[in-house]
Design a protein around this motif. Structure first.
Motif, mmCIF file in Angstrom:
data_model
loop_
_atom_site.group_PDB
_atom_site.id
_atom_site.type_symbol
_atom_site.label_atom_id
_atom_site.label_comp_id
_atom_site.label_asym_id
_atom_site.label_seq_id
_atom_site.Cartn_x
_atom_site.Cartn_y
_atom_site.Cartn_z
ATOM 1 N N THR A 269 0.928 -1.092 0.074
ATOM 2 C CA THR A 269 -0.031 0.097 -0.088
ATOM 3 C C THR A 269 0.835 1.449 -0.062
ATOM 4 N N THR B 80 -5.990 -5.446 -7.338
ATOM 5 C CA THR B 80 -6.415 -5.287 -5.871
ATOM 6 C C THR B 80 -7.684 -6.224 -5.472
ATOM 7 N N THR C 19 -3.694 4.253 -8.616
ATOM 8 C CA THR C 19 -4.145 3.605 -7.490
ATOM 9 C C THR C 19 -4.193 4.609 -6.682
ATOM 10 N N PHE D 176 -4.904 1.595 -1.154
ATOM 11 C CA PHE D 176 -5.526 0.508 -1.846
ATOM 12 C C PHE D 176 -4.323 -0.483 -1.712
ATOM 13 N N HIS E 94 -2.203 -3.256 -3.227
ATOM 14 C CA HIS E 94 -2.173 -3.737 -4.865
ATOM 15 C C HIS E 94 -0.938 -4.467 -5.124
#
Length: 263
Positions: A34, A52, A67, A71, A73
């Motif tokens: 993140t 994600t 992004t 989030f 990912h």
């Protein structure tokens, strides 16, 4: 990304990497992480996949991934990829979408991102911030062009999507898949629209395009890729690929070969 243009180590969350650039080898993957800031990642050559909990977004060289902060990912690169990472300060993130997405790359956006992630020093105070504002303006005026493959939450729908993930070329109809999953065709069709925001046919097409991008990056021919991903003939594959990606699979392969020749 370091200016030495070497692959990055996997970041340990939470971790904020500075803007920059790096050449990523085919198949290179970054573990889930993140950022406290926003992040744009652009594959100036090659292809990037960002995943994600909401699904996977794919961006060839004519797209850029976004992004937002917070989030979790991960990234995977297909073909030798000139990856450009641009950090977006939190105070500017509100100008962009509040969810991960993919945008088309205009000529102006491309040049601005390349400049901000390159080696050129800031000769006038505030120049980078002003150029970053141009990037935000371009993205604000650009519609989403998302190669997004959403993932199901409903158990019946997930059973169907898992079957197709395991074998994208599977020719089964929705009714046939429903018999395996224990749900009617009507119920599954409704769930595709309500949960995933698209029809069964569209979802399967995008799934197959995701796999096709990887196969082409691995050097597979257009004809063999079409067959491996479930198209009955190369022409229907070419039409679908062009409609979703914005270029033909042949053009995409040519771009990949060009990127692999770059030192």
């Amino acid at each position: 990304m370091p200016k030495s243009r070497h692959p990055l180590p996997d970041p340990s969350p939470p971790h904020d990497m500075p803007s920059g650039a790096g050449w990523m080898p085919h198949g290179y993957a970054m573990a889930p992480h993140t950022h406290a800031t926003g992040q744009l990642v652009y594959a100036a050559a090659g292809t990037l996949a960002t995943t994600t909990e909401r699904g996977t977004w794919v961006a060839p060289a004519n797209r850029v991934t976004w992004t937002p902060p917070g989030f979790a990912h991960s990234h995977r690169f297909y073909g030798r990829t000139d990856a450009r990472l641009l950090t977006i300060p939190v105070d500017l993130c509100g100008e962009l979408l509040d969810h991960p997405s993919v945008f088309a790359v205009s000529p102006l956006l491309r040049e601005a991102v390349l400049t901000l992630t390159g080696d050129r020093p800031e000769k006038r105070s505030g120049a980078h911030r002003r150029l970053l504002a141009v990037v935000i303006d371009e993205l604000s005026d650009t519609p989403e062009q998302s190669l997004h493959l959403p993932e199901a939450a409903d158990d019946r729908l997930r059973a169907v999507t898992d079957l197709l993930h395991a074998d994208p070329a599977r020719p089964a109809t929705l009714a046939e898949l429903g018999r395996v999953a224990g749900a009617s065709e009507r119920t599954l069709s409704r769930l595709f629209h309500s949960e995933l925001g698209m029809s069964f046919h569209r979802w399967r097409t995008i799934l197959r395009i995701h796999h096709a991008l990887a196969h082409l990056a691995e050097g597979m021919s257009v004809t063999d890729t079409a067959m491996a991903c479930g198209w009955s003939n190369p022409s229907s594959f070419i039409d679908a690929f062009n409609e979703v990606v914005g270029q033909t699979p042949g053009s995409y392969r040519t771009d990949l070969r060009g990127s692999s020749a770059v030192p």
